[in-house]
Design an enzyme around this catalytic site. Sequence first.
Site, PDB file in Angstrom:
ATOM      1  CG  ASP A  21      -7.531 -20.217  45.580  1.00  0.00           C
ATOM      2  OD1 ASP A  21      -8.503 -20.183  45.462  1.00  0.00           O
ATOM      3  OD2 ASP A  21      -6.740 -21.460  45.783  1.00  0.00           O
ATOM      4  CE1 TYR A  24      -7.555 -20.496  48.725  1.00  0.00           C
ATOM      5  CE2 TYR A  24      -5.949 -19.172  50.249  1.00  0.00           C
ATOM      6  CZ  TYR A  24      -6.176 -20.046  49.230  1.00  0.00           C
ATOM      7  OH  TYR A  24      -5.223 -20.303  48.518  1.00  0.00           O
TER       8      TYR A  24
END
Lengths: 662, 75
Positions: A64, A274
Amino acid sequence: MIIVYALGHLFELRQTEKGWKYPRLSAEWVPRYEVDKKATGIKPIIHLIKNLSKDIDQYVIATDLDIEGSLIGYLTLVYACKADAGKAKRMMFSTMTKAELERAYDNMSNTLNFPMIEAGAARHEVDWLYGINLTRALTLAIKEASGWFKIVSTGRVQGPTLALVAQRDQSINTFVPTPYWTILTLGVHNGHELELEYSKKRIAVKNEALVIVDELKGKSGTVDGINSKKNTQTPPVPFNLSGLQSESYRHFGFKPSRTLGIAQKLYLEALISYPRTGSQKMPSSINVREVLENLSKHKKYAGLAKQVIAAGNLTPVQGKKDDPAHPAIHPTGAKPAKRLTPSETKVYDLIVRRFFALFGENAVKESIRADISCGEHLLYARGLKILRRGWMDYYEPYVKLDEKILPTMTEGDVVHLESVREDGRFTSPPPRFNPSSLLKILEKENLGTKATRSSIVDSVKSRGYTLGDKFELSTLGYALHETLSQYVPKILSAEFTRQLEEEMQDILEGRLDREQVLSHAREDLKELLEVFQSQEESIGETLVSGLQRYWKESEEIGLCPKCRVGNLVIIRSPKTGKRFVGCTQYKEGGCDQTFPLPQKGSIQPLNRECPHCGHHMIKISGRRPWETCVNWTECPGRQDDLRELEKRREKAAKKREGASDD
Amino acid sequence: MTECSICGRPNAVGVRLCQYHQLAADNLQNEYDVWANAMDIDWDSYLDHVYATEGAGRWVREVIEHIKSENGSLE
C-alpha cells in the site's frame, strides 16, 4: 517473475536490553513471532520470502502506498530478503484493478519513498517508546504498592483520548438540568391544521409561560408577512476514510474499525479504491466515465449510472481535504467476483451512491415562514419545499427529504389558535461519545492517523477504561485518569501528542530526520519517567485504591436476597473455572445463595431490579449485549422472552422457506 | 476526614467531598437560583425535582442522596 505477499507487519520492535523494567530506550526490528506469541502465521511467510530471495535481479515493492505500507515493504526487503533497499523499485497504485496494476508496473518509480519509510519507522519507534515505558511504569507502581501484577496500559495517543472521554464523562455526571418552557400551539387556517412556533423558543420562568398561554388561548392571529428563502445544497463531497466511517456509523451502526475492515476487503477485491485516504478529491486522472460505464453493467446500478452519464456533467464535486498519496474513496466499477456479505453490500452501496451523487445537480430547497401576530405575541408557521432534488436522487436512501408543506397563505389571513399549552422541559447534558463522534474529535484534534484512530477508539473500551457501548468512563478509567492528571499530566495533553505528530509530518516532508525526532522523544520521555520514579509509591497507591473501587463495582451485584446481610458477588470456581454468583456470607454466615451466570461475555452489574422477579439486573456484553437478572434461569420474564424469541425464529424460518419456494 | 463521605476517594482541598462530588455539589448549589426564579421552589423540593429529572448527573444524584441522609444542606 515471483510475486510474494506479506501479512501486515512481519517485523516488530523489541527492546535490546533485558528485563521487564523501565526506562527501556533502545529497540531493534525482529520477526513479529519473536515478540507476539500469537503471530504463528508469520514464521512460514518470512521463511518463504527468504527462500524465494535467492538470485533475484530486481526487487519491486508493491505494498500500500502509505506510511505503513512503505515501512512493511522496506522491512521485508531489508530483514527477510537481505536486499539493498537503495536498488529497489516501487509500484504506486490506488486501486487493485488489472488495468491500474499494469499501468503501475509499467511506470514504477526507480526508488523507494524514503521519507515515508523514515516517518513510518519513527512513528513505530516513538509509539513503542511511550507505550512500553509508560505501561511498565504504571504496572510496576501497582506491583510496588500492592504486590499485584495488573497491567494498566497507556500510550502516546491513548492518554489524550482517555482525557477527552473523562472530560465529557465529568460534564455529564456533574450536570444539573434546569427547567424551561415552550409554547405548543395548533392553529387552523382555511380548515387546515398548522403547527405554530412561538417566537421565543425557550421561556425561563413558568409564570411567564402561563401568562402567554392565557393571552393566546381561544384567540385568532393575523398573517403579517410571508418570507421565503431559497437554499441551494451542493452535493456531498467525496468520501475520505473518516467521512465513510462517520456515514457508515450513522446509517448502519458500524463502528469505525468495522467499516475500515470492510472497506479494506472491498479494496482487495478491486471493487473500490484504497480506503486509508484523507483525500476528499477526485483527480482528473481518474477515468470517471469508465467507472460509470462499468457500473452501468451492474443490474442494481445500471439505471442510476446511465442517468448520470446521460445528464452529461462528468465533473465530480471536490472536497477541501487532500492526500498526495491517494484520491478519495470511489468504486472501480468492477463486478464482485464472489457474493458480498450483507455488511460488505451495505458499505459498497454507500460508496457507489455517494460516487453518483458527486455528479448530481445542486438540490434547491425553499423554506417558508409565515409570521402570525396575536396581540403582542408573534408566532411562526414554517414550511419546507424541495424545488429540485438534484444529487439527492442519486444518494437515496442515505439522504432525508424532510419536506413540510404549508397551505397557501396571504397577508391578512386569519389563523384561529385552536389549542395552546405550555410544555415544561429540561436542559440536557452533553451527549456521550459514540465510536463515530470520538473518532471525529480525534481527527479534529489531529491525534493519531486516519489508519490508527479507529483502533485507538476500540482500545479505550477493550482495556476496560469505558463501560458499555456509550463510552461511559469506568472506575478503572477514572483511576488511571486521576493518577495521570495528578502526577504526569503531560501524558494526557493533546498538545504534547500533536507536537510529535507534527514532527513526524516534518520527516515526511523532509524538514526533520528520524534521529532528531527520536532523540527529542527520548528526552521528553526520560523527563516523564523520572517523575514517575520519584513518585512511584504515591502513584501506585492512587492506582491501587482506584482498582479496588473498580473491582468492587464490577464484581459486587448487590445485597443478598436470602440472608440480607452479605453481598452477592461474581465468583470464579477454582475447580471448574466457571463463574457464578455467590454470597459473601458463605463462610461466616453459612449463606448458600448462588445463581448461575452465562459463561460468555463480560458482566456488568446494573443498579436496578428485575421488573418480573425483583432480583438484581446485570448486563452481558458481547457481540450482542443483553440484559437479564441474576435469577435468569427461573425468572418468569426471561421465560416469556425465550418464548417470544422462539416465535420470532419460527416466523423468520417460515419466511425463508416461502422465499426459497418462490 | 480525608475521604469523600460519598465515594471514599480522597477529598478535594478544604472540603468534605472528592473533586467530582464537590463539583456536582457546586453545580447543584449554583443552579438553585435558576430553579427558584423559574418556578418558585424551596430547597427540599428543588432536590426532589432534580433527583427525578432524567438528565441529572450520577454524582449530582449521589450528592442529593447524601444531603437527604444528613441534614438537608451542603454544609
